[in-house]
Design a protein around this motif. Sequence first.
Motif, short mmCIF file in Angstrom:
data_model
loop_
_atom_site.label_atom_id
_atom_site.label_comp_id
_atom_site.label_asym_id
_atom_site.label_seq_id
_atom_site.Cartn_x
_atom_site.Cartn_y
_atom_site.Cartn_z
N ALA A 24 -7.34 -17.12 35.02
CA ALA A 24 -8.17 -16.58 33.94
C ALA A 24 -8.80 -15.27 34.39
O ALA A 24 -9.16 -15.13 35.56
N ARG B 90 -11.37 -12.45 35.31
CA ARG B 90 -12.71 -12.58 35.87
C ARG B 90 -13.46 -11.28 35.68
O ARG B 90 -12.87 -10.21 35.73
N TYR B 91 -14.74 -11.42 35.48
CA TYR B 91 -15.59 -10.25 35.22
C TYR B 91 -16.74 -10.24 36.22
O TYR B 91 -17.45 -11.25 36.36
N ASP C 29 -14.08 -5.47 34.79
CA ASP C 29 -12.88 -6.32 34.86
C ASP C 29 -12.10 -6.07 36.15
O ASP C 29 -12.52 -5.26 36.99
N THR D 298 -16.00 -16.03 34.20
CA THR D 298 -14.78 -16.16 33.39
C THR D 298 -15.20 -16.24 31.92
O THR D 298 -16.38 -16.38 31.59
N TRP D 299 -14.23 -16.19 31.03
CA TRP D 299 -14.50 -16.32 29.59
C TRP D 299 -15.19 -17.65 29.30
O TRP D 299 -16.10 -17.73 28.48
N ASP E 242 -17.24 -19.23 31.22
CA ASP E 242 -18.67 -19.08 31.56
C ASP E 242 -19.41 -18.35 30.44
O ASP E 242 -20.51 -18.73 30.04
N TRP F 20 -18.20 -8.28 26.67
CA TRP F 20 -16.85 -8.83 26.83
C TRP F 20 -15.91 -8.28 25.74
O TRP F 20 -14.77 -7.88 26.02
#
Length: 319
Positions: free
Chosen positions: A3, A5-6, A40, A76-77, A79, A96
Amino acid sequence: MAAPRYHLQFRPYRRPFRQPLHTRHGIWTVREGIILCLTDADGRPAWGEIAPVPAFGSETLAQAWQLCQALPAVLTWADLQQIPLPACRFGFLSAWEQLTTSVSSVGPLPVSSVLLPTGAAALEAPQIFTPQPQSTFKWKIGVAPIQDEMAIFEELISLLPADARLRLDANGSLTWQQACQWLQLCDGYGVELLEQPLPPDQVSLMLKLRQRYSTELALDESVTTVAQLQHCYHQGWRGVFVLKAAIAGSPMELRNFCQTHNLDVIWSSVFETGVARRYIQDFLVRALPEAKRVLGFGTSHWFNDGWEQLSPEQLWERL
Ligand SMILES: [Mg+2]
């Protein structure tokens, strides 16, 4: 595939108002909030803003700060989707969406209504003597005794240019009887609308009130979050919805609901910086081109720090 990650960073900001803002919720002297930056895997940044307004039922700044501190540095999305507090949710999801969806920004928004100082100070506001054609002004009521405010109102009306429009905002402070008195007066002068006459939980009374007078009513404090907006719509509200996207929660849910039900909306400010403002204009306001009401973002004259001219990146560097 893993997935995306940010990487998260966040910084607090503080903006003193040029002059304190008086509302029935009290006196507001400094706008405080948080700017966050998600980066990102390719190193691209996007900024989001957390601008709580506890008087409208959002989290406090301290709660928002605590939430940011408790999050891991890499998200992650999944989260992001679990962030519970509405102003935080807006801040994270708006950053996001900017990272994952490209829209072309087509310059500044059309004109907004101009928020006047509360009380008799409105009669000396420079904006009423140097108006743009067909300006819309907004004036807060429900702060001083009703007879005093009605006298100032009549004077204000006499000073406004003939083609100007006026919105009143009671911030939920009126009784049924006072709301009737105001609406009777408003009907005589063609006031555009009265915002949130009664307390937030009195939506069924406001439904009744709306049928009695020709002046339009708007819900604001009653529809702070997306869930409240949906609830009021399903209760039958078809008047105006004032949408403060920065404290409403998920901006995607907000946009979807407005598009699906073709709501009569006024996009409105919570004295956020250009970070949230840019997202709201590019991803929300422009997604509903048929919305016809003048926007409620005329608040830049409440600050004199020059931030309005900064890009999100420039503002971030200053914090
Ligand atoms: Mg309002």
